[in-house]
Scaffold this motif. Structure first.
Motif, PDB file in Angstrom:
ATOM      1  N   SER A 132      50.343  43.394  76.160  1.00 48.28           N
ATOM      2  CA  SER A 132      51.257  43.201  77.282  1.00 48.28           C
ATOM      3  C   SER A 132      50.508  42.688  78.505  1.00 48.28           C
ATOM      4  O   SER A 132      49.365  43.059  78.756  1.00 48.28           O
ATOM      5  CB  SER A 132      51.958  44.518  77.618  1.00 48.28           C
ATOM      6  OG  SER A 132      52.674  44.409  78.826  1.00 48.28           O
ATOM      7  N   THR A 136      56.026  46.043  80.922  1.00 48.45           N
ATOM      8  CA  THR A 136      56.709  46.401  79.677  1.00 48.45           C
ATOM      9  C   THR A 136      56.479  47.876  79.380  1.00 48.45           C
ATOM     10  O   THR A 136      55.619  48.523  79.976  1.00 48.45           O
ATOM     11  CB  THR A 136      56.199  45.557  78.498  1.00 48.45           C
ATOM     12  OG1 THR A 136      54.781  45.745  78.367  1.00 48.45           O
ATOM     13  CG2 THR A 136      56.483  44.082  78.724  1.00 48.45           C
ATOM     14  N   ALA A 137      57.255  48.406  78.451  1.00 47.47           N
ATOM     15  CA  ALA A 137      57.174  49.832  78.146  1.00 47.47           C
ATOM     16  C   ALA A 137      55.857  50.208  77.486  1.00 47.47           C
ATOM     17  O   ALA A 137      55.392  51.338  77.617  1.00 47.47           O
ATOM     18  CB  ALA A 137      58.344  50.231  77.240  1.00 47.47           C
ATOM     19  N   CYS A 138      55.240  49.274  76.769  1.00 47.52           N
ATOM     20  CA  CYS A 138      54.021  49.567  76.008  1.00 47.52           C
ATOM     21  C   CYS A 138      52.934  48.548  76.338  1.00 47.52           C
ATOM     22  O   CYS A 138      53.224  47.413  76.728  1.00 47.52           O
ATOM     23  CB  CYS A 138      54.319  49.541  74.511  1.00 47.52           C
ATOM     24  SG  CYS A 138      55.646  50.674  74.028  1.00 47.52           S
ATOM     25  N   CYS A 165      56.274  48.667  69.368  1.00 50.40           N
ATOM     26  CA  CYS A 165      55.496  49.363  70.401  1.00 50.40           C
ATOM     27  C   CYS A 165      54.463  50.286  69.765  1.00 50.40           C
ATOM     28  O   CYS A 165      54.783  51.059  68.864  1.00 50.40           O
ATOM     29  CB  CYS A 165      56.450  50.171  71.280  1.00 50.40           C
ATOM     30  SG  CYS A 165      55.643  51.251  72.461  1.00 50.40           S
ATOM     31  N   TYR A 174      57.999  56.298  68.835  1.00 48.98           N
ATOM     32  CA  TYR A 174      59.280  55.783  68.357  1.00 48.98           C
ATOM     33  C   TYR A 174      59.479  56.012  66.867  1.00 48.98           C
ATOM     34  O   TYR A 174      60.601  56.229  66.396  1.00 48.98           O
ATOM     35  CB  TYR A 174      59.381  54.274  68.632  1.00 48.98           C
ATOM     36  CG  TYR A 174      59.554  53.901  70.084  1.00 48.98           C
ATOM     37  CD1 TYR A 174      60.798  53.931  70.688  1.00 48.98           C
ATOM     38  CD2 TYR A 174      58.461  53.512  70.855  1.00 48.98           C
ATOM     39  CE1 TYR A 174      60.960  53.578  72.018  1.00 48.98           C
ATOM     40  CE2 TYR A 174      58.615  53.160  72.184  1.00 48.98           C
ATOM     41  CZ  TYR A 174      59.867  53.195  72.765  1.00 48.98           C
ATOM     42  OH  TYR A 174      60.012  52.848  74.079  1.00 48.98           O
TER      43      TYR A 174
END
Length: 261
Positions: A132, A136-138, A165, A174
Motif C-alpha cells: 500500500s 488503505t486498511a492494510c 489484506c 479477515y
C-alpha cells in the motif's frame, strides 16, 4: 515520446503515442481511446488504477510507483508492446512469454523467499504482493487471478469477493470469517503474528488452487499426506502427542489451537 509541461496543466509530464481513432494520444489509453498519458509523480493518486484503462494489475502498479521516471518508462514499454509507437502495429515487440514457474517447487519455498517473489511479481501472470502507498486498511495485499465477481484478493470468499489484506500482528484477521472457504489449517497459517508468514500462506493457497496461472489445471495441489498410524498414536507419550497436535500433524481435522489472546 515524453512531453514536459510548460505549466498550467494537471501533470508535469505526459507520455504520448500514436493517436487512437477517438483522438487520444496518451499512453496508455482507456478502452474507448481517450487519455492524456499523465505521469504519476509521487505514488499518490494515479489515473491508471481506474479500470477504464485495460491494464493488468502488474502494469497498473508499474505505472503508479513513487518514481515518475519508472512510471513514464512503464508507460513507454506499454506503448512498445502494444504497437502505439510505430506506424505498423504488427512491428510491436510483445514481452516474451516467461518460463512457467515450477509451481510444486514454489510450495516448498521458505516464507521469506516466497514473500520476496511475491513482492517482485515473479509468481506467474497473476499472483503478487501489493504494498500500500497509504490510505488503505492494510499495508500489504496478496493478489491473484480476478474472479467472475471482480475480486482479485487471495483468498476470496465463496461469492468471489475479497481484497487479500495481509494480517500483520495476529490480531483481527479477515480469514477467520467462514465466508472464506478455507480449512482450519489454512486459516491459522494466514493469521499468525508474522505478516511475511501470512502473505506466504496466502500465496500458497493461490498456487494450490489455480489462482496464479492462466490455466488453473496447472495448479500444484499439496500432496496427500501419508495417513497416520492411528493405533500407534494412541500409545504416544503425552508430550509427543501434544506436540503433534500443535504442529497440526494429526490428519485433516485434529489439532490444538493456541489462542492469540
Amino acid at each position: 515520446y515524453i512531453q514536459e509541461s510548460q505549466g498550467g496543466t494537471a501533470c508535469d509530464y505526459y507520455v504520448k503515442g500514436r493517436p487512437s481513432a477517438a483522438g487520444g494520444n496518451g499512453l496508455p489509453l482507456t478502452t474507448d481511446g481517450h487519455g492524456t498519458g499523465c505521469v504519476d509523480e509521487d505514488g499518490g493518486f494515479c489515473y491508471f488504477q481506474n479500470l477504464a484503462y485495460p491494464l493488468t494489475e502488474v502494469e497498473r502498479d508499474s505505472m503508479c510507483t513513487a518514481s515518475h521516471v519508472a512510471n513514464a518508462a512503464a508507460q513507454l514499454r506499454y506503448g512498445i508492446r502494444n504497437g502505439f509507437c510505430m506506424d505498423d502495429p504488427t512491428e510491436a515487440c510483445a514481452a516474451p512469454d516467461p518460463t512457467p514457474p515450477d509451481w510444486c517447487a514454489l510450495l516448498e519455498e521458505p516464507d521469506d523467499d516466497l514473500y520476496a517473489l511475491g513482492l517482485a511479481k515473479q509468481l506467474g501472470t497473476y499472483c503478487y504482493i501489493q504494498e500500500s502507498q497509504g490510505g488503505t486498511a492494510c499495508d500489504y495485499y496478496v493478489k491473484g487471478r480476478p474472479s467472475a465477481a471482480g475480486g482479485n484478493g487471495l483468498p476470496l470468499t465463496t461469492d468471489g469477493h475479497g481484497t487479500g489484506c495481509v494480517d500483520e500482528d495476529g490480531g483481527f484477521c479477515y480469514f477467520q470469517n467462514l465466508a472464506y472457504p478455507l480449512t482450519e489449517v489454512e486459516r491459522d497459517s494466514m493469521c499468525t503474528a508474522s505478516h511475511v508468514a501470512n502473505a506466504a500462506a496466502q500465496l500458497r493457497y493461490g498456487i494450490r488452487n489455480g489462482f496464479c496461472m492462466d490455466d488453473p489445471t496447472e495448479a500444484c495441489a499439496a500432496p496427500d499426506p501419508t495417513p497416520p498410524d492411528w493405533c500407534a498414536l494412541l500409545e504416544e507419550p503425552d508430550d509427543d502427542l501434544y506436540a503433534l497436535g500443535l504442529a497440526k500433524q494429526l490428519g485433516t481435522y485434529c489439532y490444538i489451537q493456541e489462542s492469540q489472546g
